[in-house]
Design a protein around this motif. Structure first.
Motif, mmCIF file in Angstrom:
data_model
loop_
_atom_site.group_PDB
_atom_site.id
_atom_site.type_symbol
_atom_site.label_atom_id
_atom_site.label_comp_id
_atom_site.label_asym_id
_atom_site.label_seq_id
_atom_site.Cartn_x
_atom_site.Cartn_y
_atom_site.Cartn_z
ATOM 1 N N HIS A 1 -7.486 -7.967 -3.743
ATOM 2 C CA HIS A 1 -7.119 -6.757 -4.491
ATOM 3 C C HIS A 1 -7.937 -5.572 -4.005
ATOM 4 N N GLN A 2 -9.226 -5.839 -3.781
ATOM 5 C CA GLN A 2 -10.104 -4.767 -3.348
ATOM 6 C C GLN A 2 -9.646 -4.168 -2.022
ATOM 7 N N SER A 3 -9.201 -5.026 -1.104
ATOM 8 C CA SER A 3 -8.857 -4.476 0.200
ATOM 9 C C SER A 3 -7.601 -3.610 0.092
ATOM 10 N N VAL A 4 -6.641 -4.030 -0.738
ATOM 11 C CA VAL A 4 -5.462 -3.180 -0.960
ATOM 12 C C VAL A 4 -5.897 -1.881 -1.648
ATOM 13 N N ALA A 5 -6.732 -2.043 -2.674
ATOM 14 C CA ALA A 5 -7.175 -0.871 -3.440
ATOM 15 C C ALA A 5 -7.831 0.155 -2.529
ATOM 16 N N GLN A 6 -8.713 -0.330 -1.632
ATOM 17 C CA GLN A 6 -9.423 0.601 -0.758
ATOM 18 C C GLN A 6 -8.463 1.341 0.166
ATOM 19 N N GLU A 7 -7.435 0.615 0.626
ATOM 20 C CA GLU A 7 -6.451 1.273 1.500
ATOM 21 C C GLU A 7 -5.678 2.346 0.737
ATOM 22 N N VAL A 8 -5.313 1.979 -0.503
ATOM 23 C CA VAL A 8 -4.570 2.932 -1.330
ATOM 24 C C VAL A 8 -5.417 4.180 -1.578
ATOM 25 N N ILE A 9 -6.689 3.950 -1.934
ATOM 26 C CA ILE A 9 -7.573 5.084 -2.215
ATOM 27 C C ILE A 9 -7.691 5.984 -0.987
ATOM 28 N N GLU A 10 -7.870 5.324 0.158
ATOM 29 C CA GLU A 10 -8.050 6.113 1.369
ATOM 30 C C GLU A 10 -6.809 6.960 1.674
ATOM 31 N N LYS A 11 -5.645 6.365 1.447
ATOM 32 C CA LYS A 11 -4.410 7.111 1.716
ATOM 33 C C LYS A 11 -4.187 8.207 0.670
ATOM 34 N N CYS A 12 -4.759 8.016 -0.508
ATOM 35 C CA CYS A 12 -4.598 9.020 -1.570
ATOM 36 C C CYS A 12 -5.604 10.160 -1.418
ATOM 37 N N LEU A 13 -6.653 9.884 -0.650
ATOM 38 C CA LEU A 13 -7.759 10.836 -0.535
ATOM 39 C C LEU A 13 -7.295 12.260 -0.181
ATOM 40 N N PRO A 14 -6.377 12.395 0.804
ATOM 41 C CA PRO A 14 -5.962 13.758 1.160
ATOM 42 C C PRO A 14 -5.277 14.503 0.017
ATOM 43 N N TYR A 15 -4.740 13.756 -0.971
ATOM 44 C CA TYR A 15 -4.040 14.402 -2.084
ATOM 45 C C TYR A 15 -4.971 14.653 -3.268
ATOM 46 N N SER A 16 -6.219 14.275 -3.107
ATOM 47 C CA SER A 16 -7.122 14.350 -4.250
ATOM 48 C C SER A 16 -7.978 15.606 -4.190
ATOM 49 N N GLY A 17 -8.753 15.829 -5.217
ATOM 50 C CA GLY A 17 -9.730 16.912 -5.196
ATOM 51 C C GLY A 17 -9.311 18.145 -5.965
ATOM 52 N N ASN A 18 -7.996 18.296 -6.175
ATOM 53 C CA ASN A 18 -7.521 19.516 -6.809
ATOM 54 C C ASN A 18 -7.535 19.394 -8.337
ATOM 55 N N SER A 19 -8.720 19.400 -8.894
ATOM 56 C CA SER A 19 -8.815 19.233 -10.342
ATOM 57 C C SER A 19 -10.115 19.818 -10.852
ATOM 58 N N VAL B 1 0.838 -1.205 0.000
ATOM 59 C CA VAL B 1 0.000 0.000 0.000
ATOM 60 C C VAL B 1 0.872 1.254 0.000
ATOM 61 N N ALA B 2 1.905 1.224 0.846
ATOM 62 C CA ALA B 2 2.772 2.395 0.948
ATOM 63 C C ALA B 2 3.484 2.667 -0.374
ATOM 64 N N GLU B 3 3.913 1.596 -1.032
ATOM 65 C CA GLU B 3 4.590 1.774 -2.323
ATOM 66 C C GLU B 3 3.644 2.368 -3.369
ATOM 67 N N PHE B 4 2.413 1.850 -3.346
ATOM 68 C CA PHE B 4 1.418 2.400 -4.270
ATOM 69 C C PHE B 4 1.236 3.895 -4.028
ATOM 70 N N VAL B 5 0.969 4.227 -2.776
ATOM 71 C CA VAL B 5 0.680 5.618 -2.456
ATOM 72 C C VAL B 5 1.874 6.505 -2.794
ATOM 73 N N ASP B 6 3.061 6.007 -2.454
ATOM 74 C CA ASP B 6 4.261 6.771 -2.747
ATOM 75 C C ASP B 6 4.405 6.992 -4.251
ATOM 76 N N GLY B 7 4.244 5.919 -5.008
ATOM 77 C CA GLY B 7 4.377 6.000 -6.467
ATOM 78 C C GLY B 7 3.346 6.929 -7.079
ATOM 79 N N ILE B 8 2.118 6.772 -6.608
ATOM 80 C CA ILE B 8 1.037 7.587 -7.169
ATOM 81 C C ILE B 8 1.264 9.064 -6.888
ATOM 82 N N THR B 9 1.556 9.370 -5.633
ATOM 83 C CA THR B 9 1.702 10.786 -5.286
ATOM 84 C C THR B 9 2.955 11.392 -5.938
ATOM 85 N N LYS B 10 3.869 10.529 -6.357
ATOM 86 C CA LYS B 10 5.023 11.055 -7.103
ATOM 87 C C LYS B 10 4.694 11.191 -8.587
ATOM 88 N N GLY B 11 3.513 10.764 -8.968
ATOM 89 C CA GLY B 11 3.097 10.916 -10.365
ATOM 90 C C GLY B 11 3.558 9.787 -11.273
#
Lengths: 364, 364
Positions: free
Chosen positions: B69-87, B40-50
């Motif tokens: 997969h869903q449970s990992v996905a949900q964790e990733v989404i939740e961790k990405c949530l604070p970085y989202s919305g600016n669009s 999850v951390a790798e996903f979030v790190d990779g995503i937020t780095k673009g």
């Protein structure tokens, strides 16, 4: 039927069993006949004989929230079901001020000229708050309200739109079983309730006014597209030209929508409810539609679809009720919603945790 | 970040900690990176780095039906949530043949001229059957598909509209966290999916064609009323006059609807996707809208409403799923429906008996 003394509600003088009670000198007994509820068989018998008083009482049961009333009501409806269906059901909608009451009054007299009986029902989920904003006052339909072949019933006032709509739909069954072969369902043109009405009628009539210029008329999303006919009221005197112009505008707008499933092309007409001009043409349109859809099979198809719709609608509504009225859910819903709004929780995770709680609780 | 050996998924050669691993001579290591799922951390790190590759993998997890997969996905989404919305999220709809792909191609290039990054997503619940009728073929967007700042993702193909829509909504969150500040959500103009798209975007753009005369354009009920802007494509050459006429017709029709909640008056413009005419004007309109609703507070309000909507939508969908996929219900539903259709059972009693069975079954 149970003897009054055996009933728990009986709070009066206890009379020894087996002794013939005096006919009507005893004041307690005088009040009893009003309280005594008819049996299911008596209701069904009275309704199918066209007894309007019994029909009225049955509708009151349908509208009651008491479980014991509901169970009788459901039995009565089920027994009336085989006698129902033989009618034309017309939904009539329009924004406040469009002249719905006056129109229904003249429309009603017009359809009754051909014989038969007319029931005018209503759906107004707001009526609880507004104490019956539509049909609350029967006198608004001056002529129909005193007509021997008409039955006017205000909107049931309890609960959600789904609940109100279900009760009106059940009332339609009872009215039809009582021989009412024309059913009007009135609704106020403010949105959701139109969808409910649309899903219980054969023809949906939208009453409009000529606006000032091309200005908006407060038609809510999707309502115009449900209309099988749009009629512009107050097409009289100085207003005639404006009404004709509005009719043209509506015709143009209707062209932009896809053809309805029925194969019918919705018509736009003008009329004057107050001066009774063009009313015949409006109803010629309705009858033409009914012939058209009876011929192409859509009439039957649509009624079947509506029955299915209401079955699934009932299920879905009660599933939601069970969830949202669960005490544990009620206790945590606001908090979850806040977490979603503040961006701390995704909508889906919030939903999942609520659902887990709910299903866990159901098992206990 | 967690070391691969510590992760439970790591099934490969165990190398002593602290020893530098050989770069790429070991064939096992060569294959491993493809199979090993990121944490999850790798996903979030990779995503937020673009990192678009990691974003892609995360979206694949979101779309997966496997619970792990869903449970990992949900964790990733939740961790990405604070970085989202600016669009800016723009829904783009139009009937097949309206030139959506070409339009999105030129629209995309246009918005990328100002900098930033663009993600093009899609909702097409029919894609499972039709094997991806929209966006399945990236080459339909010739220029965008090779643009370094664009990320094109076809519609998730699994399951119900609700499921597909949820996945697209979650993908939006991931894309935003990855720095994509423009999101297009494409949908095909055939009904329900528009509502889903409308409830996840800031601006809903409807692409239309000038019809032959005033003929219908296959717009389904309610879609036109959702549009914040209607744009008539192929306004070029011989077709220019027809396009202008169509624009006038749409403008007139829009007048018949009430003003949207946003306070914005939907506009109707003409353009040519193929000849790249009027594209700037289309996007000036979108930007004008965004400024308008950011100023009057509707932008924020609407996004909050959408979050709530999706929470309740998730709940209601899963409640229905639980009911309709219950084996006992599946076994008796058809029969009850038939009884309703044949007029032997009221819709409500049928619903009640099904619900009784369901809740009884849940307790067991």
């Amino acid at each position: 039927m149970e003897h009054p003394e055996n009933s728990e509600e009986y709070k009066g003088l206890v009379v020894n069993k087996g002794i013939e009670q005096p006919s009507s000198v005893n004041p307690y007994l005088k009040r009893k006949p009003k309280k005594r509820q008819l049996s299911v068989a008596e209701f069904v018998d009275g309704i199918t004989k066209g007894d309007v008083t019994i029909l009225s009482q049955a509708v009151t049961l349908v509208e009651s929230v008491k479980p014991e009333h509901q169970s009788v009501a459901q039995e009565v409806i089920e027994k009336c079901l085989p006698y129902s269906g033989n009618s034309i059901r017309v939904g009539i909608s329009g924004v406040p001020g469009a002249g719905k009451s006056t129109s229904i009054d003249v429309f009603g007299l017009h359809v009754l000229e051909k014989g038969g009986k007319l029931a005018v029902l209503a759906i107004d989920p707001s009526s609880e708050r507004s104490k019956g904003s539509i049909l609350g006052d029967k006198t608004r339909m001056e002529q129909l309200s005193v007509h021997p072949k008409s039955f006017i019933r205000p909107s049931p006032s309890a609960g959600s739109l789904g609940g109100v709509a279900r009760k009106t739909r059940e009332t339609i069954i009872l009215c039809e079983a009582a021989g009412f072969d024309k059913i009007f369902v009135e609704t106020v043109g403010v949105g959701q309730s139109e969808t409910a009405v649309h899903s219980m009628v054969d023809f949906f009539l939208l009453i409009q006014l000529a606006g000032t210029g091309d200005e908006l008329q407060g038609i809510k999303r999707g309502i115009m597209e449900m209309a099988d006919g749009i009629v512009i009221n107050k097409a009289d005197g100085d207003n005639l030209e404006r009404a004709k112009l509005a009719a043209t505008q509506f015709r143009n707008a209707l062209h932009l929508f896809p053809a309805p499933e029925s194969g019918w092309t919705p018509k736009v007409l003008t009329y004057s409810g107050f001066y009774n001009i063009g009313v015949k043409e409006v109803w010629d349109m309705v009858y033409e539609y009914i012939c058209f859809v009876k011929e192409n099979g859509y009439f039957e198809y649509r009624r079947n679809e509506q029955s299915k719709y209401w079955m699934y609608e009932s299920i879905n509504e009660q599933l939601r009720d069970s969830f949202y009225h669960n005490p544990k859910i009620e206790a945590m819903l606001q908090k979850k919603e806040q977490q979603v709004l503040s961006g701390n929780l995704t909508s889906f995770i919030a939903a999942k945790s609520l659902l887990d709680t709910y299903f866990e609780d159901l098992k206990m």
